[in-house]
Design an enzyme around this catalytic site. Sequence first.
Site, mmCIF file in Angstrom:
data_model
loop_
_atom_site.group_PDB
_atom_site.id
_atom_site.type_symbol
_atom_site.label_atom_id
_atom_site.label_comp_id
_atom_site.label_asym_id
_atom_site.label_seq_id
_atom_site.Cartn_x
_atom_site.Cartn_y
_atom_site.Cartn_z
ATOM 1 N N LYS A 58 0.825 -1.200 0.010
ATOM 2 C CA LYS A 58 0.120 0.182 -0.078
ATOM 3 C C LYS A 58 0.869 1.227 -0.033
ATOM 4 O O LYS A 58 2.100 1.233 0.306
ATOM 5 C CB LYS A 58 -0.893 -0.030 1.126
ATOM 6 N N PRO A 113 9.600 -4.925 -0.404
ATOM 7 C CA PRO A 113 11.008 -4.360 0.188
ATOM 8 C C PRO A 113 10.336 -4.336 1.996
ATOM 9 O O PRO A 113 9.367 -4.313 2.161
ATOM 10 C CB PRO A 113 10.936 -2.923 -0.407
ATOM 11 N N GLY A 173 10.896 -2.845 5.443
ATOM 12 C CA GLY A 173 11.411 -1.357 6.307
ATOM 13 C C GLY A 173 11.133 -0.277 5.246
ATOM 14 O O GLY A 173 11.875 0.776 5.258
ATOM 15 N N GLY A 190 7.899 1.446 4.474
ATOM 16 C CA GLY A 190 6.610 1.929 4.903
ATOM 17 C C GLY A 190 5.729 1.618 3.704
ATOM 18 O O GLY A 190 4.678 2.322 3.594
ATOM 19 N N LEU A 191 5.845 0.392 3.230
ATOM 20 C CA LEU A 191 4.774 -0.021 2.325
ATOM 21 C C LEU A 191 3.721 -1.119 2.843
ATOM 22 O O LEU A 191 2.804 -1.548 2.135
ATOM 23 C CB LEU A 191 5.418 -0.686 0.967
ATOM 24 N N GLY A 201 4.314 -4.291 3.708
ATOM 25 C CA GLY A 201 4.391 -5.997 2.995
ATOM 26 C C GLY A 201 4.259 -6.814 4.139
ATOM 27 O O GLY A 201 3.350 -7.626 3.770
ATOM 28 N N GLY A 202 4.595 -6.717 5.475
ATOM 29 C CA GLY A 202 4.313 -7.849 6.300
ATOM 30 C C GLY A 202 2.993 -7.706 6.715
ATOM 31 O O GLY A 202 2.122 -8.860 7.055
ATOM 32 N N SER A 203 2.466 -6.585 7.125
ATOM 33 C CA SER A 203 0.927 -6.552 7.346
ATOM 34 C C SER A 203 0.133 -6.930 6.237
ATOM 35 O O SER A 203 -1.138 -7.594 6.573
ATOM 36 C CB SER A 203 0.604 -4.876 7.550
ATOM 37 N N ALA A 204 0.345 -6.832 5.135
ATOM 38 C CA ALA A 204 -0.501 -7.306 3.884
ATOM 39 C C ALA A 204 -0.287 -8.970 4.052
ATOM 40 O O ALA A 204 -1.435 -9.702 4.004
ATOM 41 C CB ALA A 204 -0.033 -6.887 2.688
ATOM 42 N N ASP A 207 -1.797 -1.308 10.670
ATOM 43 C CA ASP A 207 -2.278 -1.077 9.142
ATOM 44 C C ASP A 207 -2.778 -2.385 8.648
ATOM 45 O O ASP A 207 -3.038 -2.396 7.272
ATOM 46 C CB ASP A 207 -1.515 -0.370 8.440
#
Length: 289
Positions: free
Chosen positions: A8, A128, A130, A132-133, A135-138, A170
């Site tokens: 995101k 990536p 760290g 701010g996108l 990815g781990g939350s997704a 998020d």
Amino acid sequence: MIAEPNVKINLGLNVLRKREDGFHDLETLFIPYDGLSDRLEIISGDDWSHTSAQLFARYGQSEERKLTTEVPMLVQGLSEDGRLMITIARKEGVDWDPLKDLTARAYRLLAEEHDLPPVKIFLEKRSPVGAGLGGGSADAAFALRMMNEMFALGLDDASLAAYAARLGSDCAFFIYNRPMIGEGRGEVLTDFSLDLDAYELRVIVPEGVAVSTADAYRGIVPTVPERRLREVLSRPVEEWKELLSNDFEKTVFVKYPGLEKMKASLYESGAVYASMSGSGSAFFALYRK
């Protein structure tokens, strides 16, 4: 079951106030971005995996790789009760405990309240870390959605979002995965309509710069802006450069001045609007088509 969790971006990010629970109240607009994604497979028990052989072939530590790579590109973990096995692969290396990955935590969270069978999780990290996108939350949110479908748990989106919010601020957004205003810690979500069809969105990830959220918050002075996010987003995109801000830029640019130069370069290249996403280090820019 296989899915490709997308990342995101954040259109605007205002840190409004410090909360009694230690978190901060925010307001931001989450926008899904499909240009970067991970690959996630979850199988039940001894079901056949479509991806495990590929992961070991691409990322397995040969003797040559061991000599050139300090951090392993592929790691595995097995829970003490043997009910969860997780494999994570990443070209840049995996430097975290796989059993503490958000996808593993998602399984344990659901297993506390539902009768889940043993599972194997295979995660190829292509987005990536760290940056701010999210990815781990997704990955965590998609894991919840996948297990809900696989094991017929019957949870609706609101219930899944409540589980996701317990994993990260998020995470809940990725349950819905459509443009939404995030408030509270980011878990209070409201649909928001925004027409960006006249613009091309580009996401840029600087190499070798990973920003921790804790570092980004360090030095932040919470402030309620004169113009709130919804009002600013209602203005033409050409006005956003002066009106729409990400509060984390104030602290991150101090520590990483190169990132401020990167933002300036995006405007020099013709961007109508450019900003850091989340707590950084990734940027995005909007260009007139």
